[in-house]
Structure formats: C-alpha cells, structure tokens
Design an enzyme around this catalytic site. Structure first.
Site, PDB file in Angstrom:
ATOM      1  CE  LYS A 199      34.316  21.140  -1.840  1.00  8.59           C
ATOM      2  NZ  LYS A 199      35.679  20.528  -2.013  1.00  8.59           N
ATOM      3  N   GLY A 237      -6.480  -5.983  13.633  1.00  7.76           N
ATOM      4  CA  GLY A 237      -7.033  -7.155  14.293  1.00  7.76           C
ATOM      5  C   GLY A 237      -7.672  -6.768  15.613  1.00  7.76           C
ATOM      6  CG  ASN A 251      35.278  42.717   3.080  1.00 11.59           C
ATOM      7  OD1 ASN A 251      34.257  42.617   3.748  1.00 11.59           O
ATOM      8  ND2 ASN A 251      35.273  43.075   1.810  1.00 11.59           N
ATOM      9  NE  ARG A 292      -2.621  -1.776   3.206  1.00 12.41           N
ATOM     10  CZ  ARG A 292      -3.229  -1.943   4.372  1.00 12.41           C
ATOM     11  NH1 ARG A 292      -4.328  -1.271   4.669  1.00 12.41           N
ATOM     12  NH2 ARG A 292      -2.736  -2.789   5.267  1.00 12.41           N
TER      13      ARG A 292
END
Length: 463
Positions: free
Chosen positions: A359, A149, A385, A16
């Site tokens: 990175k 059940g 900077n 399902r």
C-alpha cells in the site's frame, strides 16, 4: 439539430429490483444506470438538462450532481407516472427560461436503459428533424414484448398511440414493436399535450404515452426504430440486469479479441467499458478488469485476477491477484495471491510475489518482494531483495510513518522495519532483525535476540 432541453426520468423506485438502492443507482459495467444515460444525453449538448427524482430523491440528486454539477434537479410530487414527471420538469424548465416557455426539440429518456448510447440518440434527433414530426418515439422490435407498451399504427403505418401492457387488448398484445420510453417532442406541442393528462387507466398514473394522442392534434407523430435493440433494453429486475450485462460483456470481449487481444475464456472474463488493452496482451480465465485499467502490449493477466484502475505495462505478468490504483512496470511479475492496495508504483522488472501486500509503496526497478511480506508507506530502491516475512510497521495507532530502503539492499527473512526509518544503499540485514534506527550505506545490521530454553517444561494442563 439544436436540442432545447433534455429530461431524464429517474423518479421511480424500481420495486422489482427488491433493493434499498434506487434502481437508477444500480451499476452496469462499472457505472450507474443514471450516469450512463446522463453521459449519453449530455453528449448531445442540450441547452438545458433536467433529472426528475422522487424515490430517495436526495440520494439520486446527489449522484446526478456528481456526474454533472450544472444539472437541474426536479422533484416529482406524490402524483405518480411518467406524465407527471414530465409536467414537473417542463414547469421547472419553463421557470428557468423566464416563464416564456421552451422552443425547439425536447428529448425525454428513461434512466433504466444502461446501454442507451449517444449515437442512437443522435440518429433519433436526425430522424425527427428530417421527418418534420411534432413527436418521434424511439421504438424497437422484440420477440417477447411482455411488459412493454405497444406501438399501435394505422393502415398507413403512422403512429396512432402507445398502449401499456395492462391496458392492451389481445390484438394489441400481439404487436412486437414496443416503446422504449425515449421521445423527442416539439416543446410547444409537448406543453400542450401534457396539460390534459389524467389517471384514467389500470395503473392510476399519469402516462406520458397518453400525450401522444394529444400531440397528434399539433401534427404527425412518428417512430424511429433503434438500430440495435440491445441499446434500448430496459432493466426491471436483477434477472434482466444479469442477462443484459452478459450480452454486453460478450460484445466487449469480442471487440478486444478483434483488436488483437487474446481472451482465453470470454465466458469468465469481465471487462468494463473504460478499460484499455494493447494488442498481444493475454487475459486468462476468471479475470475482472474494472474502471480505467490499462494493460500494455504482451502483458499476461490472470487467471483469477481483479484489476481496478490499474496500469500494467508491456510484458508484465499478474497472476491470481487483486490490484487497485497501482502502476506495474514493464516485465514486472505479480502474484500469485498478491494484494496491491491503492498508491503503489512498481518499477521495471520488479516482483511482488506470493502472499505479498502493498500500500502506497514505491518499488524500484529490479527490486523483489518475493513472498509473505507487507510493504506499506515505503520507498524501496533498485535491485533490492526483501526476505520472506518482512513487514514495514508503518502505523503507530494514530499516525502513518514512512520507511525508506535503498538500492542494492539484501533484507534477511523475518525483518521488521519500525517506521519512520531509513536504510541506506548496499545494506545487509540479518534474519529476524528489528530495525528501529536509521542505517547508513554499506552497513550490516542485525538484532541479537537472546534465546531462552526451559527444559522439562509441561503446559499448565499437564502439571
């Protein structure tokens, strides 16, 4: 009580879910269903742990071993049903024990209940020990028990058995107490009970629930109701997954708010279980906090920010950004529209501004990369900077190379640093420079580019 063995049922396909991924490997709050259930079960310290696999068995087994290298993998054959899964598991565990059989308690748990927690399982085991029952079923009460059940009791309240939805009568379907597919059996009783299972039912399967009838011959079968119905709610399709995930996330957000965290809009804030947040932090709308993310006191995250295994120190601000496996120092400023890939470390008061990507970059305290730049495989000193449009060219097509830029450096706009290259302290670079060679301290470097003008030029299509 001592737990002789635990069996986790992970053999089903989960049709399902309509997925190429086995149901037990779908994720919930950052972890697979299987891992969450295994973590809860292993917290009970069973003498033996078995995971039963079948559909995409090698894939599920590999995942189980990655969570617990000592786990016993049991392959279920093509005979369907939870009863058959337990038969296969008990046979394997018996062989591991030298063929003398198990003694003591055996816990059986389905792996499609991502919120099944160790405390609920401990309470189940404690109840089983106190009651002296040969089998105890973990149950819960549902307003809508469709698909589950039903627990059938006699007039004295003792458990007579469990009837599956497709086999139930109209009176049985009216019962709201349902089976959660978690059981504790006396090992000897379980071995005898599963020996006589058959597939004479609507599904044509070996039901484990049928073993309860046989278990009653060895003693009393009891039931323990889970204190929190959410902890035993199963997932059969993606609609149920979304509903359960939302209900869980509401609780997580409420817990953090009660701990002193401001969450402006819990409906759009998603926080996974291993995240840690200090008091007076603020989480703005549209944030997704994943993995082992840690957010310090007074930090502000969001809006619309994703943090994955990130550390955001006290007083830092992260706005409209995606941050992964990165440390952000105190009072640092990130965003908007910043992408920090794994391996970065930004110092106190540092800045990674608009449309900046990093990175494996180490950014010193007070250093600013304000906008439109890429910094990869690089070390930047303090109070430096970086002008807009700067790129550290770290990849030559085969290998990655490192760039080092010192402290107190002023980098002009549009610079390109061709790694490997080292720039010393207190250096100034001219706008548009291409820096290919090392630069000593206290220097100025620029690239002179000759500008050519062709007057009265017409493009080819106008000639």
């Amino acid at each position: 009580m001592t737990l002789s063995a635990a069996i986790v049922l992970a053999a089903g396909e989960g049709t399902r879910m309509k997925s190429n991924i086995p149901k037990v490997l779908h994720t919930f709050a950052g972890k697979t269903f299987l891992r969450r259930v295994m973590d809860s079960v292993t917290a009970l310290e069973p003498d033996r742990l078995a995971v039963v696999v079948h559909f995409q068995g090698e894939r599920v087994a590999a995942a189980a071993r990655s969570y617990d290298p000592e786990v016993r993998i049991v392959d279920q054959d093509d005979i369907p049903g939870t009863g058959r899964a337990v038969q296969c598991a008990m046979k394997a565990l018996d062989a591991d024990a030298g063929g003398d059989g198990l003694s003591g308690a055996v816990l059986i748990a389905a792996s499609d209940m991502p919120l099944l927690d160790s405390q609920t399982l401990r309470s189940l085991l404690d109840y089983h020990e106190r009651s002296g029952d040969v089998c105890t079923v973990l149950t819960t009460m549902l307003d809508d028990p469709t698909g589950y059940g039903r627990i059938i009791r006699d007039s004295a309240g003792d458990v007579l058995g469990i009837v599956e939805q497709k086999d139930a009568t109209s009176n049985e379907l009216a019962v709201h107490e349902v089976n959660t597919s978690v059981y504790v059996f006396d090992a000897k009783v379980l071995e005898a009970a599963i020996a006589g299972l058959d597939s004479n039912n609507a599904q044509g399967e070996f039901y484990l629930t049928d073993a309860l009838k046989a278990a009653k011959r060895g003693g009393k079968v009891g039931a323990f109701a889970a204190p929190d119905p959410l902890s035993v709610e199963g997932v059969n399709d993606r609609v149920q997954l979304a509903h359960l995930a939302k209900a869980h996330n509401v609780r997580v957000c409420e817990r953090w708010m009660r701990e002193g965290v401001t969450i402006l809009d819990p409906d759009t804030t998603w926080i996974e279980d291993d995240v840690e947040i200090d008091r007076d932090a603020t989480i703005l709308p549209g944030c997704f906090l994943q993995g082992h993310t840690v957010i310090g006191e007074g930090a502000v995250v969001g809006p619309y920010t994703t943090l994955i295994d990130a550390a955001v120190d006290a007083g830092a601000t992260v706005e409209r950004s995606r941050i992964q496996e990165t440390h952000i120092g105190e009072r640092a400023t990130i965003g908007p529209w910043t992408y920090l890939r794994p391996g970065n470390d930004l110092g106190e008061g540092a800045k990674a501004g608009a449309f900046v990507e990093m990175k494996k970059a180490h950014i010193g305290a007070g250093t600013k990369v304000p906008h439109l730049s890429y910094v990869g495989d690089a070390d930047l000193g303090e109070r430096t900077n970086i002008g807009g449009g700067t790129i550290t060219a770290n990849y030559d097509g085969v290998h990655k190379h490192h760039t080092t830029i010192g402290s107190g450096v002023h980098v002009g706009a549009g610079n390109l640093f061709v790694a490997p290259v080292t720039v010393g302290d207190n250096v100034t670079t001219g706008a548009g420079s291409v820096v290919r060679h090392d630069v000593p301290d206290d220097a100025m470097v620029y690239s002179e580019n000759t500008q050519h003008i062709v007057e009265n030029w017409k493009p080819a299509w106008e000639r």
